[in-house]
Design a protein around this motif. Structure first.
Motif, mmCIF file in Angstrom:
data_model
loop_
_atom_site.group_PDB
_atom_site.id
_atom_site.type_symbol
_atom_site.label_atom_id
_atom_site.label_comp_id
_atom_site.label_asym_id
_atom_site.label_seq_id
_atom_site.Cartn_x
_atom_site.Cartn_y
_atom_site.Cartn_z
ATOM 1 N N LYS A 103 -1.404 -19.011 13.538
ATOM 2 C CA LYS A 103 -2.852 -19.789 13.668
ATOM 3 C C LYS A 103 -3.389 -19.855 12.243
ATOM 4 O O LYS A 103 -3.756 -21.058 11.761
ATOM 5 C CB LYS A 103 -3.901 -19.099 14.606
ATOM 6 C CG LYS A 103 -3.470 -19.264 15.806
ATOM 7 C CD LYS A 103 -4.545 -18.710 17.085
ATOM 8 C CE LYS A 103 -4.179 -18.630 18.335
ATOM 9 N NZ LYS A 103 -4.846 -17.759 19.163
ATOM 10 N N ILE A 104 -3.092 -18.725 11.193
ATOM 11 C CA ILE A 104 -3.443 -18.798 9.990
ATOM 12 C C ILE A 104 -2.723 -19.699 9.329
ATOM 13 O O ILE A 104 -3.286 -20.356 8.530
ATOM 14 C CB ILE A 104 -3.573 -17.338 9.419
ATOM 15 C CG1 ILE A 104 -4.284 -16.437 10.059
ATOM 16 C CG2 ILE A 104 -3.891 -17.396 8.076
ATOM 17 C CD1 ILE A 104 -4.334 -15.022 9.871
ATOM 18 N N HIS A 145 -3.698 -23.313 10.049
ATOM 19 C CA HIS A 145 -4.885 -23.693 9.278
ATOM 20 C C HIS A 145 -4.832 -23.949 7.890
ATOM 21 O O HIS A 145 -5.388 -24.757 7.400
ATOM 22 C CB HIS A 145 -6.242 -22.414 9.575
ATOM 23 C CG HIS A 145 -7.392 -22.762 9.152
ATOM 24 N ND1 HIS A 145 -8.191 -23.559 9.779
ATOM 25 C CD2 HIS A 145 -7.814 -22.059 8.069
ATOM 26 C CE1 HIS A 145 -9.344 -23.534 9.026
ATOM 27 N NE2 HIS A 145 -9.224 -22.844 7.906
ATOM 28 N N GLU A 202 -2.687 -27.229 7.547
ATOM 29 C CA GLU A 202 -3.337 -28.188 8.233
ATOM 30 C C GLU A 202 -2.469 -28.637 9.112
ATOM 31 O O GLU A 202 -1.983 -30.029 9.135
ATOM 32 C CB GLU A 202 -3.781 -29.227 7.081
ATOM 33 C CG GLU A 202 -4.837 -28.801 6.204
ATOM 34 C CD GLU A 202 -5.057 -29.928 5.262
ATOM 35 O OE1 GLU A 202 -4.546 -30.923 4.962
ATOM 36 O OE2 GLU A 202 -6.305 -29.758 4.635
ATOM 37 N N ASN A 241 -0.624 -27.983 13.486
ATOM 38 C CA ASN A 241 -0.961 -27.289 14.653
ATOM 39 C C ASN A 241 0.000 -26.282 14.948
ATOM 40 O O ASN A 241 1.061 -26.100 14.357
ATOM 41 C CB ASN A 241 -0.515 -28.292 15.840
ATOM 42 C CG ASN A 241 -1.325 -29.637 15.783
ATOM 43 O OD1 ASN A 241 -2.633 -29.287 16.003
ATOM 44 N ND2 ASN A 241 -0.649 -30.642 16.516
ATOM 45 N N PRO A 266 -9.414 -19.241 10.161
ATOM 46 C CA PRO A 266 -10.038 -20.185 11.105
ATOM 47 C C PRO A 266 -11.473 -19.690 11.676
ATOM 48 O O PRO A 266 -11.570 -18.535 11.961
ATOM 49 C CB PRO A 266 -8.825 -20.355 12.169
ATOM 50 C CG PRO A 266 -7.526 -19.919 11.496
ATOM 51 C CD PRO A 266 -8.034 -18.651 10.516
ATOM 52 N N GLU A 267 -12.135 -20.363 11.792
ATOM 53 C CA GLU A 267 -13.417 -20.100 12.373
ATOM 54 C C GLU A 267 -13.336 -19.320 13.782
ATOM 55 O O GLU A 267 -12.615 -19.685 14.574
ATOM 56 C CB GLU A 267 -14.200 -21.647 12.661
ATOM 57 C CG GLU A 267 -15.578 -21.076 13.074
ATOM 58 C CD GLU A 267 -16.412 -22.398 13.500
ATOM 59 O OE1 GLU A 267 -17.778 -22.185 13.945
ATOM 60 O OE2 GLU A 267 -15.983 -23.479 13.214
#
Length: 805
Positions: free
Chosen positions: A575-576, A579, A582, A584, A622-623
């Motif tokens: 996920k990092i 992110h 840019e 998936n 990521p948020e």
């Protein structure tokens, strides 16, 4: 540095990371630990197997210069409670004798002094008044109503007595063409770890906390037992297990009473107290596997089909019964019918006390005893039917297309191909040719025998089995027990190096190496970039009482926990990376220390960059994401369920397989056994590291060789131990271990993340009976009956003489 092949580490024969420190003398064992102001303990032990303690005079011991205190049975009774035991009427078992002694070597007092030498000298100053009582050493005699009673509150020497019925044994008898019967005696023998029992304890009166160093590799269930006995909360007792413990092999399960004893010595004196068991103490009074008497019979068809088994098993746990007993009688419930399609079984189980030292698991816990009876009986069936013993086995095997297979007793065998593995073993010794050579040898007056054994290897204990000591009605009134939990923590530092905190403290198996291989594969990094915590500390581990290194748990549930925790970290890293790139997360893949976008390998980010972001640039995450790279896994196997109302239980969780084929020649003049050929084939599922796997197999073979040909805790009729030194207790050395042709069949387990199963105990279960079958086959022309171990040359010679009368 080992060479990486095909981009994958798991399955490669990587040498143990642990070897360098061990081979250079830099191991960290219990006896290497030195703490400030540490004192030393020596234990006064009973010279009697059974006697009342009528008085004890300790007044002279404290007068010896350097003595700091004396702990007696009265102190133990006042400062602690008996250990809990899962039987209907438990005996009162403390860490020290409090009213009478029940085996030679039982602790009766502890002296704490400035040195072990001073403490030993002061033991001679303690006078104990004993009133000797009658002794009982034989299992069957101990179960008789008129036997000397060890524990008055029980009223007999039978700790547990249960009957079990699975299927319809009466129908099996009605359909059978014959019934084959046998009586089998398995010896009391144990383990001889390089480092014996060791404990260091200190008590902090300001926060009422105990800190205890000890060398048992699976401390968590024993942690609870000691806490209950000492009457303190578990969070007030910290246990630390050092990096190296010199082997465990099951016997160190029996360390916890000494942990409690030395903890009480520390508490009474207010000092840090160290005790290291000497070899005589270990051979006299540590722990052994249970000796067993088994009456077993098989209902059989003329074509070799075994319709059912009936057995009466009598286990001896010595002067007391203590956890994990009565597990000796119930541990192998799920695999009681072995590798065969036997749907009918009647069992009678008695767990009995005698005036021998106490028991604990011994490598291959209870399966050595079980398979000695089952596999001897299979050979006896072959003799009665004039069939080849290999043919009888092939006739009754569970077939590959039947897995997962649920046994009559509730075991759920996860995967296997027993005929394939057995055939490999036969081929390795050229079985058909050897049978022809055997016939020729007999004509020449030579006694050559071929021994076979095919057994199921259970691993990852489901603690539910211990409750089989209670009836379903009794279980319903108490608290159900089940589980096989294991935990692991994986974290990455700011430079992308991985650190793993595991609870499966090794005994020499190479866990550190295999964990490094697994994490390296999962994260696409090098094993040298992975470190593994090598000291277990109950204050910084997440655990359940089932956590630890025993029952060959690592390759199954231990690996599951490693993989699960690592994959959690990996998902966060994806996920990092997504992110930052840019992309998936589902499009992110890993290789060679990089996370990259699928189909665009040039669009990548290094592991250390991801880790650096999580640690040093947390606003770039990521948020909503937590900072850092850390994950834990605490899980149990889904098959770990309580027994049902019919006493069926999956007593283990993964099931491997072993096939032994051994050719021996016996010298009838001396009883000496020579190994001519030996094939050992194993199915441990996916092989994680073949070098370590073969080391485990050879270790288990050496262990079993001892209990088959050399080792026995022997006693005379007065209860005195005759084997309390290596002068009398013989163990095999490298010179006695023959060359073995080891083979493997891989049937991956669907229950484990990588398909692996346990193999640490393996041939300890199959070798004793395989050798016994080989010797029985060799001496068949002489009419010798083999139904007991160990088979020392002296014993074999006497069996031959008896048969020739």
């Amino acid at each position: 540095m080992p060479e990486k092949q095909e981009g994958k580490w798991v399955g490669k024969g990587m040498k143990r990371k642990e070897d360098l420190r061990l081979l250079t003398g830099r191991g960290r064992f219990m006896d290497d630990i030195r703490l400030p102001n540490m004192k030393y303990a020596a234990i006064l032990r009973s010279p009697y197997p059974h006697a009342w303690i009528r008085g004890m005079d300790i007044s002279q011991a404290p007068k010896v210069s350097g003595v700091r205190g004396v702990l007696t049975g009265d102190d133990v009774a006042a400062m602690s409670q008996p250990f809990p035991v899962g039987v209907p009427i438990p005996p009162k078992y403390y860490s020290c004798a409090v009213d009478k002694v029940r085996y030679v070597g039982e602790p009766v007092a502890v002296v704490i002094a400035d040195s072990r030498y001073i403490a030993e000298d002061a033991l001679d100053m303690i006078e104990v008044e004993y009133e000797p009582l009658p002794v009982v050493m034989d299992i069957e005699e101990a179960a008789e109503p008129d036997a000397p009673i060890l524990h008055d509150n029980i009223g007999s020497n039978i700790y547990s007595h249960r009957f079990f019925q699975y299927g319809d044994m009466q129908k099996a008898y009605e359909e059978a063409d014959l019934v084959v019967k046998g009586k089998f005696l398995f010896p009391k023998y144990g383990s001889t770890p390089i480092e014996t029992y060791g404990v260091i304890a200190s008590y902090n009166p300001f926060n009422a906390e105990l800190v205890i160093y000890n060398n048992y590799q699976g401390p968590f269930v024993n942690h609870a037992l000691v806490a209950m006995a000492l009457g303190i909360p578990e969070n007030k007792m910290r246990w630390i297990v050092p990096t190296d413990i010199g082997g465990g092999f099951g016997t160190k399960t029996g360390l916890y009473p000494y942990i409690a004893l030395i903890a009480l010595a520390a508490k009474k004196t207010g000092m840090t107290v160290k005790w290291i068991e000497d070899r005589r103490e270990h051979l006299l009074a540590s722990a052994t596997g249970t000796d067993r008497v088994t009456y077993m019979e098989a209902a059989v068809k003329n074509d070799g089909t075994i319709l059912g088994l009936k057995d009466k098993a009598m286990d001896n746990t010595g002067g007391y019964i203590r956890p994990p007993e009565p597990g000796c009688a119930y541990r192998s419930t799920g695999n009681h019918t072995g590798a065969y399609q036997i749907r009918n079984l009647d069992r009678e189980v008695l767990v009995v006390g005698t005036n021998k030292c106490l028991t604990a698991p011994n490598r291959g816990y209870t399966c050595q005893e079980l398979y000695f009876s089952v596999e001897r009986l299979v050979d006896m069936v072959a003799v009665e039917l004039k069939m080849d013993p290999a043919e009888v086995r092939f006739k009754n095997f569970i077939q590959a297309d039947q897995f997962p297979y649920t046994t009559a007793t509730g075991g759920i065998y996860d995967a296997g191909d027993y005929p394939k593995a057995f055939q490999m073993a036969l081929d390795k010794i050229d079985y058909k040719k050897m049978r022809k050579e055997q016939q020729q040898a007999r004509k020449e007056g030579r006694y050559i025998g071929i021994g076979l054994a095919t057994v199921v290897d259970p691993s990852v204990t489901n603690i539910a089995y211990v409750t089989l000591a209670l009836t379903p009605e009794q279980r319903a009134k108490g608290h159900p027990k089940s589980g096989s939990g294991e935990s692991v923590i994986v974290k990455l530092d700011p430079l992308g190096k991985a650190h793993v905190i595991a609870c499966t403290n090794p005994q020499g198996q190479g866990h550190e190496t295999v964990i490094s291989q697994i994490v390296a594969d999962e994260l696409g990094i090098h094993p040298d970039d992975v470190t593994v915590s090598d000291v277990v500390d109950t204050h910084d581990r997440v655990y359940t009482i089932t956590t630890g290194s025993y029952s060959s748990r690592f390759a199954s549930v231990g690996v599951n926990a490693v993989v699960a925790a690592t994959r959690k970290v990996k998902e966060k890293m994806k996920k990092i990376a997504a992110h930052l790139l840019e992309a998936n997360p589902e499009d992110i893949e890993t290789k060679e220390g990089k996370f990259y976008v699928k189909g665009a390998p040039d669009k990548s980010i290094q592991v250390r960059h991801i880790a650096g972001t999580a640690h040093w640039n947390q606003s770039a995450l990521p948020e909503g994401m937590d900072v850092g790279l850390y994950a834990s896994s605490l899980l149990s196997m889904p098959t770990s369920q309580p027994p049902d109302q019919l006493d069926r239980v999956d007593s283990s969780n993964t099931y491997g397989f072993m096939a032994e084929a051994i050719v021996v020649e016996v010298d009838p003049e001396t009883g000496q056994v020579q190994f001519l050929k030996w094939a050992s084939v194993h199915d441990a599922g996916t092989i994680l590291n073949p070098l370590l796997l073969e080391g485990q197999v050879m270790g288990s073979i050496a262990h079993a060789l001892g209990g088959t040909l050399y080792e026995e805790w022997a006693y005379d009729e007065n209860g005195q131990c005759l084997t309390a030194s290596f002068q009398d207790y013989l163990v095999p050395t490298a010179m006695e271990v023959p060359m073995v042709d080891i083979g493997h069949v891989e049937t991956p387990s669907p229950l484990t993340a990588l398909g692996s199963k346990g193999v640490g105990e393996s041939s300890t279960m199959s070798v004793p009976v395989a050798i016994a079958n080989a010797i029985a086959d060799a001496l068949a022309p002489l009419g010798v009956t083999i139904n007991e171990l160990p088979l020392s040359p002296n014993k074999i010679w006497h069996l031959i003489q008896e048969a020739n009368k």
